[in-house]
Every structure is written in C-alpha cells, then in structure tokens.
Design an enzyme around this catalytic site. Structure first.
Site, PDB file in Angstrom:
ATOM      1  CG  ASP A 137       0.387  -4.093   2.511  1.00  0.00           C
ATOM      2  OD1 ASP A 137       0.661  -3.298   1.438  1.00  0.00           O
ATOM      3  OD2 ASP A 137      -0.158  -3.345   3.557  1.00  0.00           O
ATOM      4  CB  SER A 180       2.947   1.455   6.422  1.00  0.00           C
ATOM      5  OG  SER A 180       1.386   1.129   6.937  1.00  0.00           O
ATOM      6  CG  HIS A 232      -0.040   0.476   2.674  1.00  0.00           C
ATOM      7  ND1 HIS A 232      -0.071  -0.591   3.460  1.00  0.00           N
ATOM      8  CD2 HIS A 232      -0.275   1.511   3.006  1.00  0.00           C
ATOM      9  CE1 HIS A 232      -0.439  -0.240   4.316  1.00  0.00           C
ATOM     10  NE2 HIS A 232       0.221   1.502   5.034  1.00  0.00           N
TER      11      HIS A 232
HETATM   12  N1  ARG Z   1      -4.093   0.058   7.591  1.00  0.00           N
HETATM   13  C1  ARG Z   1      -3.082   0.187   7.479  1.00  0.00           C
HETATM   14  C2  ARG Z   1      -2.804   1.586   7.447  1.00  0.00           C
HETATM   15  O1  ARG Z   1      -3.449   2.412   7.466  1.00  0.00           O
HETATM   16  C3  ARG Z   1      -3.287  -0.362   5.615  1.00  0.00           C
HETATM   17  C4  ARG Z   1      -4.000   0.384   5.029  1.00  0.00           C
HETATM   18  C5  ARG Z   1      -4.054   0.151   4.025  1.00  0.00           C
HETATM   19  N2  ARG Z   1      -5.208  -1.095   2.847  1.00  0.00           N
HETATM   20  C6  ARG Z   1      -6.334  -1.388   2.865  1.00  0.00           C
HETATM   21  N3  ARG Z   1      -7.159  -2.448   3.270  1.00  0.00           N
HETATM   22  N4  ARG Z   1      -7.254   0.444   2.285  1.00  0.00           N
HETATM   23  O2  ARG Z   1      -2.048   2.039   5.996  1.00  0.00           O
HETATM   24  N1  GLU Z   2      -1.016   1.030   7.840  1.00  0.00           N
HETATM   25  C1  GLU Z   2      -0.439   2.441   8.456  1.00  0.00           C
HETATM   26  C2  GLU Z   2       0.431   3.476   7.770  1.00  0.00           C
HETATM   27  O1  GLU Z   2       0.184   3.074   6.502  1.00  0.00           O
HETATM   28  C3  GLU Z   2       0.260   1.940   9.824  1.00  0.00           C
HETATM   29  C4  GLU Z   2      -1.236   1.361  10.313  1.00  0.00           C
HETATM   30  C5  GLU Z   2      -0.728   2.428  11.420  1.00  0.00           C
HETATM   31  O2  GLU Z   2      -1.350   2.859  11.930  1.00  0.00           O
HETATM   32  O3  GLU Z   2       0.072   1.575  12.642  1.00  0.00           O
HETATM   33  O4  GLU Z   2       1.375   3.659   7.913  1.00  0.00           O
END
Ligand code: ARG
Ligand code: GLU
Length: 709
Positions: A219, A644, A84
């Site tokens: 990911d 991330s 991502h």
């Molecule tokens: N929650 C994770 C972050 O904040 C992954 C986001 C990407 N994944 C998704 N299904 N949108 O970045």
């Molecule tokens: N997916 C998040 C990012 O893009 C990390 C997840 C979180 O917020 O801990 O940094």
C-alpha cells in the site's frame, strides 16, 4: 502455509515488559514522553524529533491533502504515502487506455510526473500551547455562552497576529477544550504523481483483507512536492522546481526483529476515548449497526457491477473503497468492543469517577457533568441517529442528490448572485462540475441505490423528521428524475447553462432532482440539525468539565488528548499479538505468503504476470532478511484513520515502513485501547523498494533516496 497463518500456541519470544503504549502524543511536548520512549529503545534526542530552531523529523512529515500523512524521502521533495491515499489521484489520471489503477505508473523523469492540481500538503512549522491566552478574560465569566464568545474572540485575535502570507495559524481545542494549541502551518500546492504500483500490488487483498492481519498489501504510492524558485509554495507552474526540504527520512534496509523500537509520526484524525457509557452503547447497539446496513446495501449493488465491467470498475473504484472502508471498520469495532467488555469497563470507570467526586465538595460538579452527559444522550439519541442516517443517505447514498444540490445556489439565489456580481463565477463552476461528475457516474447503479436505500432511510428515521412527499412518493419521484431531469442529461444541462439568461433559474427550480435534494436538505436542517446542534453544544459544555474532572481527580493518569487531525507521535515496538484465546499472530508476513493467497478468480487476489515472473526468478536484490522478503509488519503504536501514510520510524530516525492499517481486533482502539491486541500494520520499506526497483524499473527513484543498511 507456514508464515502467513496464525500460529497456534506459539511461544512468545518477546519479553513480557514489552507493552503497547496507549496514546497519541503532541510532538511539542516531547520532553514529557521522551524518557519513556527511551526505555523502548529510542536513540534520538528530543530536538531531533521536534524542534523549531533546527531541522527535525517533523520537517519531513506532512499532512497529505487534508487527510492522510506522507513523508519526504529525498532532498528533491520525493514523497511517500499509501496507495489508498494517492488513490483518487491515480484514478483521476486513469482511463481505459491508460489504466494506471490496473497497470501502475512510473514516471521515467520529472517531466513525466503527473500534475494533481487539487492536491496540497501541509507542513507544521510550530505547535504552541496558547491555553492561557485563549482563556484570558473568560474564566471569571459565569454564563457559558459569554465564556464561549470570549474564547472565540481571543482565538480570532491570536490567529490574526500569526497569519502571514502562506503561513497559516489555527487554534484548536485539545482535551475537550481544557487546552488550546496553535498550529502554525504552511501548504504547498504543486504536487505531482511520480509512481504507483498496480492495484494488484497496492490494493492486494482488497476488501477481503482490509483491516485484517496477516496482510500482504503493497500500500504505497510516490509523489513529489514542487516549489517556486525560492523554494516557496506556489501554484502549479512548469517552471517550478523540486522542493528542497529541511529534513528527509533515510530509508532503512536493516534487518528487523520483534521488540525493535517503532514510532509513528503523523496526523491521526479523530478518536473518542471519552464517550460516556450511554453514547458508547448507542453507537454499539443502534447507530453503527444501522449505518453498516445502509452501506452493505450499496456495496451489494456496486461491487458486483465493478467485477463485471472494467468501465464501472474505474468509475466506482474510489467511491466503493470509501464506502467499504468504514463499513468494515465499524463491524470490527463493534466486535472488538464486545470482546473487550467495553461497556462494562466504561460503567466501572464511571462508578469510580463518580465515587471519587464525592471526596471533595469542589468535585461535585464533575459527577454532575458525567450524569448530564448520559442524560443528554438519552434525550437526544433520536436526533443524533437521524443525523447519521441523513449522512449515510444524502452524502454516501444516491449520488444524483449531492450533484443536483449543487445547482441550488443558482436556482434559488439567482437575484442575489447577480446583485453581488457572483453569477458568472457560479455558472462557470457548475459547467466545470458536469464532466467530472459524469466521468465517474453510472445512472443504472445510482438508480438501484436510490431504490434500495430510500425505503431504508424512511424506515429508520421518525416520520415527522422527513418531508411528507418523499415518504409517500419516493419511488415515483425517482422514476421521474431518472427519466426526465435535465440535470441527469449532461448535454442538456450544458446547453442550458450556455444559454443561461434572466428567467432560466425558474426552469431550474422546477427540476425534480433539485427539488428532491432541496426538500430533503431543508427537512434535515429544520428538523434534525438544529436540535442536534443544541445537543452538541450542551455536550461540549459538560465534556469539558468531565475531562477537567479526570485531570483534577486522577492526576497520575497519563492522559493524552484525543486525535483531532493534528500532528502526533505514538510509540511502541515491532511486535505481533495474541488477539484471540489460543492464537498468536506473527509480527511479519512475506512474499511467499503473498503468493499463497494468489487467486486469479478473485479480483482481490489477482497478480500481474510480471509480478509472478519476478517472484519465480527469485530476483530479490539485497532486500532479503534470512532468505525472506518481508511484505508487511505489525507494531504496537496507537494509530487511527489519518495515520495512513505515516512513517514508521526506527530508533535512529530512519524509515522502517509506512503505516496503512490496523488489525481487525484493534479497530476498537478509537474508543478503548487494549495493549495486548492493538496493532498497527505497515508495509515494509524493503518490499516497497523491491517493487520500485524490480517491478517499476524505477531505480532512479531509489538513487534519490538515502539508504541505510
Ligand atoms: N483500512 C485502511 C484505512 O482505513 C486501508 C483502506 C484502503 N484499503 C481498502 N482495501 N479499501 O484507510
Ligand atoms: N487506513 C487508515 C487511514 O486511511 C489507517 C488505518 C487506521 O484507521 O488505523 O488513515
């Protein structure tokens, strides 16, 4: 359903001393927390983690394109981050013919690596405490403004002495301006996409599983840093060479077990542990719910359209992910904060703080600081709210507004652009912006979003803060824009810019899309951002004192500075959690669980034929542990957005996995941490290598890495 489900009343096997550690620590202060890390199992010396004299872990870790984190895993600058985080690059290189989002991409050799001209990575050379020099001559000043000016002057002078060529120095406040650190950094700009799994691996689980454990998302994506012949930063050039790093992370294929030491080293974006109670309440009860509602409305339009058409899916993939990600996190945060009784806890802490401040007369200013913060919030919540709504509407809502707004310079400042010799450049910039915008644009979708969000924005924000014409005629204005605006017709606007001459700007000024964007923006600047800015300035003033109060009155508290996009370390253990009464989460998931989620009728849980084939053939190489292929694991490291792509590093400095998320029950850790619930989620290094080798057939990349067994 054995491994993937929550095991009810599972008996804990970790010893009870196993505790998550709150905090994101500043690497250069490693001596302060190194001994505690050792009690968790760390085997490295402080110098191996952070040093300015010898190579250390920090030299293998970069901030990725200003937001995420990435790590170097070979002596040829090979870089790992999340799928991502590489998403916009993958989307950029994708088309219906070359659908890398859908099919993945693996460069067979360096010449096939795809140039990402807008990307950069940032190395940290040094983190230096410059508080004393920054405060020099300011502490004796009574007037807060004069003090601020002195501090800013000092900062500018200090930064100037360190800025040299590609080396940049930036001083940032920590602990709400009670400390200042200088970050000495260096950017590299020739970044190339080396490989990515298909979304069916890299985004497996999609929005359904996002922010949720148990998780089966692969990911990750692979990039490479290039440098000039002297291994120095350089713009993209065919003659550039793979970058030779001072350090790279070996990859661990060792078996893992619950209780193992873990450290996350990266660039957390921002946290808000010091919100006063009134602000926390405002966020929980008003601000976030309204933002969630706006995003929900957009998603209800975008997501079904993406599922119906491949062309729309490619156009909207990044935008949808961006809207959905925070939308879901916020829902989780509000739930988590309520579960935690965060507001009651905050109020109890504030009472404690205020009582303590009564013990010494010199401390009365701290009680005043806290009371002022709460009062200020009450007086200014309307402005803060209106600002958030503007962000949701203008920056996350109908896209034509932002696009049209870019033409404002040319329309309104034609004379001065010309006088300053900047006219040509401005026109070229606008010309270049048209195709990229329309590549990912669908007018019917944007029009629906406009129709759905405009009345919401008007309903939420006090009427005296919005332009009157917009409030009364938004619907008609929209119809006119979508039917007539030349900005909405790529051929027309291109022809217009090609023939641009002296008076043309007058025609641009009359364009209805630009007029609307301008009037919304002007109203925001005049009615909302000015008072909001004053509010923030006062808030910063009291916040600094409030946090100073914590430092002075509670010296034993292990205070960590809120995340601010600078390099940090958090440490803990590989462990599961018991987030809900009667439930226990295991600390890892497997490919068997991944297959159990497979659902060809649900785009979030699709798999490719190749993947299914590999699974059926049980071709898992030497990536198994006790007959299982781990996909993801959880650990108790305090992380947030920006982490991330961060490496999860073992006791010996090897890469165990890549951080990419937190569990649903722990998203509230941005405001309040809870040892028993807060877990970060990482993709296991062995699954990643399995995908590269067997799925991507890119064994040459693994041969570049150093593997530890
Ligand atoms: N929650 C994770 C972050 O904040 C992954 C986001 C990407 N994944 C998704 N299904 N949108 O970045
Ligand atoms: N997916 C998040 C990012 O893009 C990390 C997840 C979180 O917020 O801990 O940094």
């Amino acid at each position: 359903m054995k491994k993937i489900l929550l095991l009810c009343l599972f008996v804990l096997s970790i010893n009870t001393s196993s505790k998550a550690v709150e905090g994101m620590w500043i690497p250069s202060l490693i001596d302060l927390f190194h001994s505690d890390m050792k009690t968790y199992g760390l085997k490295l010396s402080p110098q191996q983690i952070y040093s300015t004299n010898q190579s250390s872990l920090k030299d293998a870790i970069v901030q990725f394109n200003g937001g995420c984190t990435a790590e170097i895993v070979s002596d040829e600058g090979l870089l790992l981050t999340n799928h991502h985080c590489g998403f916009s690059a993958i989307q950029h290189h994708s088309s219906l013919e070359k659908d890398y989002l859908k099919n993945g991409y693996w460069a067979k050799n360096k010449s096939e690596e795809l140039v990402c001209s807008w990307m950069y990575v940032t190395f940290v050379k040094e983190i230096r405490d410059v508080s004393k020099a920054v405060f020099e001559g300011s502490t004796q000043l009574k007037d807060p403004n004069a003090r601020k000016q002195q501090i800013q002057k000092n900062i500018a002078a200090l930064e100037a002495t360190e800025n040299k060529g590609s080396i940049k120095a930036k001083i940032k406040p920590f602990n709400m301006g009670n400390q200042y650190y200088m970050l000495i950094t260096e950017d590299f700009n020739d970044i190339r996409l080396v490989g990515t799994p298909p979304s069916a691996i890299g985004k497996y689980g999609g929005d359904t599983d996002n922010w949720v454990w148990p998780r089966h998302t692969g990911d990750f994506s692979v990039f490479r840093i290039y440098a000039n012949n002297n291994n120095q930063p350089a713009k993209h050039d065919a003659s550039n060479q793979a970058f030779k790093p001072a350090h790279f992370l070996p990859i661990s294929l060792k078996p893992k077990k619950e209780g193992d030491f873990t450290m996350v080293y990266g660039f957390p974006g921002s946290t808000d542990q010091h919100f006063a109670s009134d602000k926390l309440q405002f966020y929980m009860e008003k601000e976030r719910p309204a933002r969630i509602e706006m995003r929900q409305t957009s998603l209800d339009i975008i997501t079904p359209a993406m599922n119906k058409s491949d062309a729309i899916r490619i156009k909207y993939a990044s935008k949808q992910a961006r809207i959905a990600n925070a939308w879901k996190k916020w829902i989780g945060q509000i739930g988590g904060l309520n579960e935690l009784h965060a507001l009651d806890k905050k109020l109890a802490w504030e009472k404690n703080y205020t009582d303590k401040a009564k013990q010494e007369t010199a401390w009365s200013k701290y009680a005043k600081a806290l009371a002022s913060l709460n009062q200020l919030q009450q007086d200014n919540s309307d402005y803060e709210f209106a600002r958030s709504m503007f962000i949701e509407y203008f920056y996350m809502g109908p896209e034509f507004l932002r696009y049209a707004f870019n033409f404002g310079q040319l329309a309104n400042n034609y004379e001065s652009l010309k006088a300053e010799g900047k006219l040509e450049k401005e026109i070229e910039k606008l010309k270049a912006s048209i195709d990229p915008f329309f590549k990912n644009y669908d007018q019917a979708i944007d029009q629906q979003i406009y129709k759905a969000l405009s009345p919401m924005y008007i309903r939420q924000v006090a009427s005296n803060l919005l332009p009157e014409n917009f409030r009364n005629n938004w619907n008609k204005m929209g119809d006119k824009i979508f039917a007539k605006s030349m900005l909405m017709q790529p051929d027309k606007i291109k022809a217009f810019l090609a023939k641009f001459s002296g008076k043309s700007y007058k025609k641009l000024q009359k364009d209805p899309a630009l007029q609307l964007a301008n009037s919304l923006y002007q109203a925001y600047v005049k009615n909302i951002s000015k008072p909001y800015g004053q509010f923030v300035a006062q808030q910063n003033y009291w916040m600094q004192l409030y946090v100073e109060g914590i430092m002075k009155m509670f010296p034993d508290k292990k205070l960590w500075a809120d995340a601010n996009s600078t390099m940090r370390i958090s440490y803990g253990r590989l462990e599961g959690s018991a987030p809900v009464d009667g439930m226990q989460y295991l600390h890892y998931t497997t490919i068997d669980g991944l297959m159990q989620k497979y659902d060809p009728d649900n785009p979030d849980f699709e798999l490719t034929d190749k993947f299914i084939e590999l699974y059926k053939n049980k071709d898992f190489g030497d990536y198994l542990q006790d007959g299982e292929l781990w996909v993801c694991f959880t650990a108790s490291n305090h992380t947030t957005g920006g982490n991330s792509g961060s490496p999860v590093i073992d006791a010996e400095g090897n890469l165990m996995g890549i951080n990419f998320d937190r569990s649903w029950e722990s998203t509230m850790s941005d405001f309040m941490f809870d040892e028993s619930r807060c877990r970060n989620i990482a993709i296991d290094s062995r699954y990643m290598l399995w995908v590269i080798e067997k799925y991507g057939e890119a064994k040459h990349l693994i041969d570049e890495m150093k593997i530890v067994r």
